[in-house]
Design a protein around this motif. Structure first.
Motif: not given
Length: 364
Positions: A168-169, A147, A165, A364, A161
């Motif tokens: 990334r988490r 992204r 996400d 976010r 997305r």
């Protein structure tokens, strides 16, 4: 402890790099004590040379228990930071100081374990598991950064997305496993290949220890960690197969990923990026031309990028399927129809409900 908490994350990063070099130097200084270890002859590319011919229960337990304790401790610190701290700062959180101490302690423990029992995890698992863990780490970075910097020439691809996400988490758990597992896979030998690899692993452990600090997300630092695999892979290939070996495939393969993806997240101007791409192409043609294999400049140098980008697609698909399956299990069962029509809510109550925050929505 208090003094360390007052150190900025950037300074802690510089001190951590210096400490990583010092710990690598310590392994080198102690390496002479391991020269008397008798090992079996090399049996090919799938054979890991540095393991005892006759392992015992204690040599195995010393490696696996040390690895398990290191891994569980690191995962516990990540979970604590995500659930209790949850905010980025310019300095160190107390949990960062603990993480740095824990990783330093286990590095010392594994060095001691090597000199007492020698064997790492390599005695019981494939050499490809160690290599694959680092490849998986690099692939997840490409997915996570899609992204921000795109995947191809600065252009993002539609990975979803929710998939990005999720990566990334929870990437910290995977990255800590890749670093800790690879570190305990090898005995603390002092060959050139081991020393380069240990220094790289120490930097990855340092990065993991600085979670929730600004240093952890510094784009030049994270790019350095990505780019170091080109240095490590190339040097190890030269050491194992000589100057006539397959080192150009590793060098230009990983540099190809840099040209296609990584350099587009560094804020470089278009002119600089075109110049870097031209230097890459010219160097590849020169090296393969001198080896009398110009075709290899295309066929060999694209292997690693193709594999990495294919794995990004496969991983994104697997994560998407997993998230879809999880959503199905979480979906509430339909309410049974009542026999009599319920009273319609008043307009005031409807507006109050629509204005109320929903628990599933987060900033976010």
């Amino acid at each position: 402890m208090t003094a360390l908490r007052n150190v900025s994350a950037g300074r802690a990063l510089l001190l951590g790099v210096a400490a990583s070099a010092a710990m690598t130097g310590l392994i080198w200084l102690l390496g002479g004590r391991l020269q008397g270890i008798e090992l079996l002859p090399d049996q090919g590319p799938s054979w890991y040379y540095w393991k005892l011919p006759h392992p015992t229960l204690w040599t195995r337990l010393s490696a696996w228990l040390g690895y398990a304790a290191h891994q569980i401790a690191f995962w516990g610190l990540i979970y604590y930071a995500q659930t209790r701290v949850r905010r980025y700062t310019a300095g160190l959180h107390p949990v960062n100081v603990v993480a740095l101490a824990v990783n330093t302690g286990f590095i010392a423990l594994h060095t001691l374990q090597t000199h007492l029992f020698y064997d790492g995890l390599a005695q019981d698992v494939s050499i490809f598991s160690s290599q694959g863990s680092v490849v998986l780490l690099l692939v997840v970075v490409l997915l996570m950064e899609n992204r921000r910097r795109g995947l191809f020439a600065g252009k993002p691809v539609p990975l979803g997305r929710a998939v990005v996400d999720f990566a990334r988490r929870y990437h910290g758990y995977l990255f800590s496993w890749a670093a800790v597992y690879t570190f305990w896979y090898h005995p603390a030998e002092a060959t050139s290949g081991h020393l380069i690899g240990f220094f790289y692993m120490f930097l990855l452990l340092l990065q993991g220890s600085l979670f929730l600090t600004r240093a952890h997300t510094n784009r030049w630092w994270t790019f350095t960690l990505e780019a170091m695999v080109a240095v490590h892979g190339t040097l190890v290939a030269v050491m194992t197969s000589g100057p006539d070996g397959a080192w150009p495939m590793f060098l230009f393969g990983f540099l190809g990923v840099f040209v296609i993806t990584q350099m587009h997240g560094l804020g470089l101007s278009a002119a600089v990026r075109w110049l870097l791409a031209a230097c890459y192409a010219g160097a590849a043609l020169l090296v393969y031309g001198l080896r009398g294999n110009l075709v290899g400049a295309v066929t060999e140098s694209v292997r690693i990028p193709v594999i990495e980008y294919l794995l990004v697609g496969v991983l994104a698909l697997l994560l998407w399927l997993g998230l879809r399956a999880a959503a199905l299990f979480k979906r509430p069962s339909p309410q049974p129809l009542s026999e009599a029509p319920s009273e319609a809510p008043s307009e005031g109550r409807s507006e109050a409900r629509s204005a109320a925050p929903r628990g599933g929505q987060r900033a976010r």
